[in-house]
Motif scaffolding. Sequence first.
Motif, mmCIF file in Angstrom:
data_model
loop_
_atom_site.group_PDB
_atom_site.id
_atom_site.type_symbol
_atom_site.label_atom_id
_atom_site.label_comp_id
_atom_site.label_asym_id
_atom_site.label_seq_id
_atom_site.Cartn_x
_atom_site.Cartn_y
_atom_site.Cartn_z
ATOM 1 N N VAL A 111 0.836 -1.207 0.000
ATOM 2 C CA VAL A 111 0.000 0.000 0.000
ATOM 3 C C VAL A 111 0.873 1.261 0.000
ATOM 4 C CG1 VAL A 111 -1.753 1.296 1.283
ATOM 5 C CG2 VAL A 111 -1.849 -1.211 1.194
ATOM 6 N N LYS A 112 1.898 1.279 0.852
ATOM 7 C CA LYS A 112 2.759 2.462 0.949
ATOM 8 C C LYS A 112 3.513 2.697 -0.361
ATOM 9 C CE LYS A 112 6.487 4.449 3.728
ATOM 10 N NZ LYS A 112 7.449 4.219 4.853
ATOM 11 N N GLU A 113 4.049 1.617 -0.930
ATOM 12 C CA GLU A 113 4.810 1.749 -2.176
ATOM 13 C C GLU A 113 3.928 2.253 -3.320
ATOM 14 O OE1 GLU A 113 4.899 -0.706 -0.163
ATOM 15 O OE2 GLU A 113 6.976 -1.193 0.370
ATOM 16 N N LYS A 114 2.702 1.784 -3.362
ATOM 17 C CA LYS A 114 1.788 2.227 -4.423
ATOM 18 C C LYS A 114 1.443 3.706 -4.287
ATOM 19 C CE LYS A 114 -0.325 -2.343 -5.006
ATOM 20 N NZ LYS A 114 -1.521 -3.178 -4.759
ATOM 21 N N GLN A 115 1.307 4.173 -3.041
ATOM 22 C CA GLN A 115 1.036 5.593 -2.815
ATOM 23 C C GLN A 115 2.226 6.447 -3.244
ATOM 24 O OE1 GLN A 115 0.026 5.762 1.348
ATOM 25 N NE2 GLN A 115 -2.130 5.158 1.002
ATOM 26 N N GLU A 116 3.446 5.989 -2.881
ATOM 27 C CA GLU A 116 4.654 6.708 -3.298
ATOM 28 C C GLU A 116 4.774 6.725 -4.816
ATOM 29 O OE1 GLU A 116 8.331 5.661 -1.459
ATOM 30 O OE2 GLU A 116 7.401 5.325 0.487
ATOM 31 N N ARG A 117 4.462 5.603 -5.440
ATOM 32 C CA ARG A 117 4.541 5.523 -6.890
ATOM 33 C C ARG A 117 3.613 6.542 -7.548
ATOM 34 N NH1 ARG A 117 1.446 3.126 -10.620
ATOM 35 N NH2 ARG A 117 2.402 2.293 -12.531
ATOM 36 N N SER A 118 2.383 6.640 -7.052
ATOM 37 C CA SER A 118 1.430 7.614 -7.592
ATOM 38 C C SER A 118 1.941 9.037 -7.426
ATOM 39 C CB SER A 118 0.075 7.467 -6.903
ATOM 40 O OG SER A 118 -0.459 6.182 -7.109
ATOM 41 N N GLN A 119 2.553 9.307 -6.267
ATOM 42 C CA GLN A 119 3.102 10.640 -6.016
ATOM 43 C C GLN A 119 4.251 10.948 -6.971
ATOM 44 O OE1 GLN A 119 4.472 11.188 -1.994
ATOM 45 N NE2 GLN A 119 5.604 13.046 -2.509
ATOM 46 N N TYR A 120 5.128 9.969 -7.185
ATOM 47 C CA TYR A 120 6.268 10.182 -8.078
ATOM 48 C C TYR A 120 5.821 10.393 -9.525
ATOM 49 C CZ TYR A 120 9.279 8.580 -4.250
ATOM 50 O OH TYR A 120 9.927 8.462 -3.055
ATOM 51 N N LEU A 121 4.813 9.624 -9.947
ATOM 52 C CA LEU A 121 4.292 9.800 -11.318
ATOM 53 C C LEU A 121 3.708 11.190 -11.509
ATOM 54 C CD1 LEU A 121 2.601 6.326 -11.965
ATOM 55 C CD2 LEU A 121 4.502 7.303 -13.257
ATOM 56 N N GLN A 122 3.063 11.712 -10.477
ATOM 57 C CA GLN A 122 2.525 13.067 -10.561
ATOM 58 C C GLN A 122 3.655 14.085 -10.669
ATOM 59 O OE1 GLN A 122 -0.724 14.009 -10.879
ATOM 60 N NE2 GLN A 122 0.146 16.060 -11.196
ATOM 61 N N GLU A 123 4.746 13.867 -9.929
ATOM 62 C CA GLU A 123 5.899 14.762 -10.023
ATOM 63 C C GLU A 123 6.505 14.722 -11.421
ATOM 64 O OE1 GLU A 123 8.828 14.479 -6.943
ATOM 65 O OE2 GLU A 123 7.338 13.930 -5.436
ATOM 66 N N LEU A 124 6.656 13.521 -11.976
ATOM 67 C CA LEU A 124 7.197 13.400 -13.333
ATOM 68 C C LEU A 124 6.281 14.082 -14.345
ATOM 69 C CD1 LEU A 124 8.350 9.651 -13.250
ATOM 70 C CD2 LEU A 124 9.786 11.689 -13.039
ATOM 71 N N PHE A 125 4.979 13.975 -14.104
ATOM 72 C CA PHE A 125 4.017 14.612 -15.003
ATOM 73 C C PHE A 125 4.149 16.142 -14.935
ATOM 74 C CE2 PHE A 125 -0.185 16.446 -15.787
ATOM 75 C CZ PHE A 125 -0.477 15.911 -17.035
ATOM 76 N N ASP A 126 4.333 16.667 -13.711
ATOM 77 C CA ASP A 126 4.454 18.131 -13.543
ATOM 78 C C ASP A 126 5.691 18.679 -14.251
ATOM 79 O OD1 ASP A 126 2.135 18.190 -12.058
ATOM 80 O OD2 ASP A 126 3.172 18.025 -10.120
ATOM 81 N N LEU A 127 6.734 17.870 -14.332
ATOM 82 C CA LEU A 127 7.957 18.327 -15.013
ATOM 83 C C LEU A 127 7.720 18.622 -16.488
ATOM 84 C CD1 LEU A 127 10.720 15.980 -13.538
ATOM 85 C CD2 LEU A 127 10.525 18.449 -13.210
ATOM 86 N N LEU A 128 6.764 17.933 -17.096
ATOM 87 C CA LEU A 128 6.499 18.125 -18.525
ATOM 88 C C LEU A 128 5.888 19.483 -18.837
ATOM 89 C CD1 LEU A 128 5.038 14.610 -19.467
ATOM 90 C CD2 LEU A 128 7.347 15.456 -19.860
ATOM 91 N N LYS A 129 5.410 20.174 -17.795
ATOM 92 C CA LYS A 129 4.762 21.472 -18.019
ATOM 93 C C LYS A 129 5.783 22.597 -18.220
ATOM 94 C CE LYS A 129 0.821 20.055 -15.176
ATOM 95 N NZ LYS A 129 0.043 20.279 -13.926
ATOM 96 N N GLU A 130 7.043 22.345 -17.866
ATOM 97 C CA GLU A 130 8.096 23.361 -17.998
ATOM 98 C C GLU A 130 9.060 22.953 -19.106
ATOM 99 O OE1 GLU A 130 8.287 26.210 -16.554
ATOM 100 O OE2 GLU A 130 6.556 25.914 -15.226
ATOM 101 N N PRO A 131 9.120 23.713 -20.196
ATOM 102 C CA PRO A 131 9.996 23.337 -21.330
ATOM 103 C C PRO A 131 11.456 23.159 -20.949
ATOM 104 C CG PRO A 131 8.493 25.102 -21.960
ATOM 105 C CD PRO A 131 8.332 24.919 -20.493
ATOM 106 N N ASN A 132 11.961 24.020 -20.060
ATOM 107 C CA ASN A 132 13.374 23.908 -19.666
ATOM 108 C C ASN A 132 13.651 22.595 -18.940
ATOM 109 O OD1 ASN A 132 14.165 26.374 -20.718
ATOM 110 N ND2 ASN A 132 13.628 27.499 -18.849
#
Length: 492
Positions: free
Chosen positions: A74-95
């Motif tokens: 359960v904990k690992e899956k929650q962390e995974r979801s959080q990390y995927l959201q962080e990776l997704f947010d990076l795509l919003k900044e071209p640099n």
Amino acid sequence: MNNKAASSKQTPAVRQQPQATTTTSQNRTPQPIIQNMARVTDPKHVPKEIRDQFLKKIHFCSQPYDFNDDTKNVKEKQERSQYLQELFDLLKEPNFVVNLVVPHLDLIIEMIEKNIFRPLPILKKTATNGEIGMEDDDQLIDPAWTHLQPVYEYFLQLIVNEQPDVKSLKIFITHSFIQEFLELFDSEEPREREYLKNILHRLYAKLVPRRKMIRKAINDCFYTLIHETYKFNGAAELLDILASIISGFAVPLREEHVIFFKTVIIPLHKVQTCQFYHEQLLRCSMLFLSKDPTLATFLVEGLLRYWPFANSAKEVMFLNELLEVLEVCEISKLEPLIPKLFKRLIKCIAGPHLQVADRAMCFFENDYFLTILKSYKPFTFPLLVPVIAQIADTHWHKVLQESLNALKTILKEIDYQAFDKALNNKDPKYLYIIQDAKNQKKDRQKIEEKWKNLTKQAIQKNPNFKEPIVPYSDTHIVGEHNGLNNGNITIL
């Protein structure tokens, strides 16, 4: 000595302080990558700590978990979801994309592959309203979808992003990747198929050097559906993509496109599960005909060849498509198909299914179809008139009987002499289509007598001759209950 002892006792206390500090820093939640990147003054030089943090999170998201059981990891899956959201947010900044994502595309694509390329589960239907037998309200639920959806969304936004150029992406979009990707279209989860459709469409639009390879892979997928599996959940989505591709074809059509129409689009009509993707298939067919109207006769011939048997819903779909395609055909090119076309329509009108008969009658309300009928009166009247005249008096449904009588009037108005001649023909060629079951039984008995005589002659000439096994007999269950002998229905 006392001072040394005192200092030796104090030393452990002095060393324990950094350890406590370290423990505190470990318990502290690390900041998201995007916040750390915001502090970087020169985005072209990403600090090693941030790069390592980025790679660590990609690696973490690549780890497999059992998403079908919510009680595990359960904990690992929650962390995974959080990390995927962080990776997704990076795509919003071209640099950030240029300096952090693009240099590690190989690891990102590998992470995506490890998540989505998997054996497809067999899903169970779950009724949304809790009632048994409510098929229309049943939904296929994949428990892993909530964990897969962020990966698909990330992949889609990665392709849509302008920073990863064609040169960077095409290295990873190989033939094997496309093949495995297309296999996912057989997923029973409709939301997954929708993401797959959008991603493949974007890949086709962006990666021009890979277009021919993608088209060929889709063709192979349809060949498998037509000739081997006969069922593919993602056929409608792939045809949606093809419709967009076909609309961009240049005129005149290239030979490979015409071959695709004849070997894929037309044979797709014969698949038993055609009703699940017929709407998209019709759209592709009509797009081809808008590019090259001469292909319409091939499609009419294919529809007549692959006409459904004992499937009234599919017959109605075929009738709708046939009428639409006929309006595109050149009348002069239809001559070889006229006997088959009108014979099929008569079988539909004289058949026991009301919706099929009613839809076939709608052909005679179409002006262009009536023009075809008038253009080939020597073929159409001898076929139509005797059959229509007979079933207009004997049809079991009152409303359709009225329509048949109206059709008789239309045929008389077109050419009274040809109508009268066809009606008085003593040996109508196609009246057997609606022949009474008792008369048909007599005809069949005559044929059976001929075969018995031939069998006797064969035995006289060759004592070892064995009588062939016929696919039916008077006592066969099919004959007893499906109309061969029961005399209760019209035999077509």
